[in-house]
Design a protein around this motif. Sequence first.
Motif, PDB file in Angstrom:
ATOM      1  N   ALA A 239      -6.672   3.676  -5.361  1.00 42.91           N
ATOM      2  CA  ALA A 239      -6.584   5.077  -5.127  1.00 42.91           C
ATOM      3  C   ALA A 239      -7.404   6.244  -5.896  1.00 42.91           C
ATOM      4  O   ALA A 239      -7.852   5.792  -7.283  1.00 42.91           O
ATOM      5  CB  ALA A 239      -5.170   5.498  -5.392  1.00 42.91           C
TER       6      ALA A 239
ATOM      7  N   GLU B  59      -9.782   1.695   4.484  1.00 40.41           N
ATOM      8  CA  GLU B  59      -9.164   3.040   4.179  1.00 40.41           C
ATOM      9  C   GLU B  59      -7.498   2.716   4.683  1.00 40.41           C
ATOM     10  O   GLU B  59      -7.338   2.604   5.724  1.00 40.41           O
ATOM     11  CB  GLU B  59      -9.598   4.152   4.602  1.00 40.41           C
ATOM     12  N   HIS B  60      -6.703   2.537   3.722  1.00 40.52           N
ATOM     13  CA  HIS B  60      -5.276   2.491   3.978  1.00 40.52           C
ATOM     14  C   HIS B  60      -4.602   3.675   4.403  1.00 40.52           C
ATOM     15  O   HIS B  60      -3.583   3.836   5.190  1.00 40.52           O
ATOM     16  CB  HIS B  60      -4.471   1.691   2.970  1.00 40.52           C
ATOM     17  N   ALA B  61      -4.797   4.789   3.583  1.00 42.82           N
ATOM     18  CA  ALA B  61      -4.439   6.130   3.703  1.00 42.82           C
ATOM     19  C   ALA B  61      -5.453   7.067   3.014  1.00 42.82           C
ATOM     20  O   ALA B  61      -6.366   6.434   2.339  1.00 42.82           O
ATOM     21  CB  ALA B  61      -2.914   6.111   2.880  1.00 42.82           C
ATOM     22  N   TYR B  62      -5.202   8.396   3.198  1.00 43.93           N
ATOM     23  CA  TYR B  62      -6.057   9.505   2.510  1.00 43.93           C
ATOM     24  C   TYR B  62      -6.180   9.403   0.957  1.00 43.93           C
ATOM     25  O   TYR B  62      -5.025   9.291   0.401  1.00 43.93           O
ATOM     26  CB  TYR B  62      -5.463  10.845   2.800  1.00 43.93           C
TER      27      TYR B  62
ATOM     28  N   VAL C 236      -6.572   6.256  -0.450  1.00 45.66           N
ATOM     29  CA  VAL C 236      -6.324   4.827  -1.038  1.00 45.66           C
ATOM     30  C   VAL C 236      -6.720   3.906   0.034  1.00 45.66           C
ATOM     31  O   VAL C 236      -6.959   4.001   1.147  1.00 45.66           O
ATOM     32  CB  VAL C 236      -4.412   4.812  -0.704  1.00 45.66           C
ATOM     33  N   TYR C 237      -7.553   2.792  -0.781  1.00 42.61           N
ATOM     34  CA  TYR C 237      -8.580   1.816  -0.340  1.00 42.61           C
ATOM     35  C   TYR C 237      -8.290   0.670  -0.800  1.00 42.61           C
ATOM     36  O   TYR C 237      -7.482   0.253  -1.868  1.00 42.61           O
ATOM     37  CB  TYR C 237      -9.985   2.278  -0.485  1.00 42.61           C
TER      38      TYR C 237
ATOM     39  N   ARG D 201     -11.087  11.404  -0.721  1.00 47.26           N
ATOM     40  CA  ARG D 201     -11.701  10.576   0.417  1.00 47.26           C
ATOM     41  C   ARG D 201     -13.008  10.193  -0.170  1.00 47.26           C
ATOM     42  O   ARG D 201     -13.866  11.168  -0.157  1.00 47.26           O
ATOM     43  CB  ARG D 201     -11.648  11.235   1.676  1.00 47.26           C
TER      44      ARG D 201
ATOM     45  N   GLY E  35       1.262  10.199  -4.785  1.00 44.41           N
ATOM     46  CA  GLY E  35       1.748  11.459  -4.244  1.00 44.41           C
ATOM     47  C   GLY E  35       2.688  12.268  -5.395  1.00 44.41           C
ATOM     48  O   GLY E  35       2.903  13.372  -5.159  1.00 44.41           O
TER      49      GLY E  35
ATOM     50  N   GLU F 288       0.632   4.412  -2.266  1.00 40.40           N
ATOM     51  CA  GLU F 288       0.567   5.851  -1.724  1.00 40.40           C
ATOM     52  C   GLU F 288       1.620   6.854  -2.322  1.00 40.40           C
ATOM     53  O   GLU F 288       1.233   8.033  -2.887  1.00 40.40           O
ATOM     54  CB  GLU F 288       0.526   5.803  -0.508  1.00 40.40           C
TER      55      GLU F 288
ATOM     56  N   VAL G 252       0.723  -1.075   0.051  1.00 34.59           N
ATOM     57  CA  VAL G 252       0.082   0.232  -0.058  1.00 34.59           C
ATOM     58  C   VAL G 252       1.015   1.233  -0.104  1.00 34.59           C
ATOM     59  O   VAL G 252       0.530   2.352  -0.645  1.00 34.59           O
ATOM     60  CB  VAL G 252      -1.100   0.012   1.136  1.00 34.59           C
ATOM     61  N   SER G 253       2.029   1.224   0.750  1.00 33.09           N
ATOM     62  CA  SER G 253       2.869   2.393   0.684  1.00 33.09           C
ATOM     63  C   SER G 253       3.440   2.671  -0.569  1.00 33.09           C
ATOM     64  O   SER G 253       3.577   3.761  -0.850  1.00 33.09           O
ATOM     65  CB  SER G 253       4.160   2.229   1.777  1.00 33.09           C
TER      66      SER G 253
END
Length: 333
Positions: free
Chosen positions: A314, A86-89, A91-92, A76, A68, A64, A60-61
Motif C-alpha cells: 500500500a 491494483e487491488h484497491a486505490y 493497494v497493489y 495511485r 484507511g 485496505e 487485501v480488504s
Amino acid sequence: MRSALFHRQHVSAPTLLPEIESSTGGAGAAAWMAAHRGEVLAVVAEHGAAVVTGLGLHSVSDVEAVLGQLGVSPVREAEGFAARTEHAYGVYSSAAWPPRQPMCMHHELSYAGQFPGLLLFACLRAPATGGTTALADAAAVLDALPSEIVERFEREGWLLTRAYHEEIGTSLTQAFGTTDTHAIDRHCRDMDIVAEWQPDGSLRTRQHRRAVVRYPGTGRRCWFNQIAFLNQWTMDLEVREFLIDEYGLDGLPFNTYYGNGDSVAADTVEQINKVYEAHAVRRPWQAGDLMLVDNIRTAHSREPYEGPRQVVVAMADPKRQASPAAQTRSAAT
C-alpha cells in the motif's frame, strides 16, 4: 521505550527495526490501528520503519481497512518499473519480478514526479524460504558512500531513461494507465519528463532527478534514488546483452546516468550496492505481519525466494518533486 506498544527491537547493526505487538487479529486490525495510529506513526517517524505483529492480516480488504485508519492519503502508482495488480486505490500486489532474482535496494518511485512518503507491506502468505524485504537507512548509506560518488551525483543529479516496448518491460497501460498519447504527454509535462515518440509508435522518456534530498522537517540529507537498481549493470548479463542486441543501448527498458548524461560505470553501481548491503536490516516475514516504511528515510529490497509469496503493498502520503532544472528555474523567478 518509545510507547507502551513498543514490544521489542530486532537489532541488526547498524540500525534498529522496531517491532510493535498487537493482540488483535483479522477483523479487529482496523480498529486496533485506529486506536493506536499515533503511536505507530511516531515509532516510524523515530526509526524510519516498524513492523506490527499480531494483526492477523489475511486479505487485501484487511490491508485496505488498516490503511484507511492511518489518516494518510493513498497514492495511485504511475510510472511503475514492473507490472502490479491494483487491488484497491493505493493497494497493489508486489511488483512482478522473477522469484529467483533479487530486487535491489531502492526508494519506491524515487524517479517519479509524485511518490509515496509512506509504504505499507502486508504479508498475507510467507514464502517457504527467503523473500525478505530488507531495509537500509538512507542517511547512513549516504554517509558511507565514497565522497566522489556522492559529490558528483549531488551536484548533477541523476538521469533515468526508459523505453516502452510491447514485447518487454512495462507497457504504456501499466505505467500510465492509458495508451492515449495526449494523456501520456500531459502527464509527462506535469511531471517534468521529456517524452519522445518513436516512428514505430513506441515511447522513450528521460527524467532528471535529485540523487540526494533533505528530509522534511529535520533537513537531514538522504541518498534517495534508484541509480543502482535501474542501471544496465544490475541486469543479468545475458539479458542485458540480448536486449542491447535487439533494441540498442538507448532502447533498454530502463537505464540510469549522471545528470549530464554520462554513463555510470559498473564499479560505481557495484560500490553503491555494496554499501546498501552493509547497511541492510533483515527480518523474515511471518503471515499477518505489517511493515511500515518511511520511503524517503529508508530504502527497501526484496530477496530471492522459493514457494508462494503474497505481500500486498500500500502506498500513501503523496510527495512531489521536480527535476533539478525545474527547481533552478523556479528559484530564478
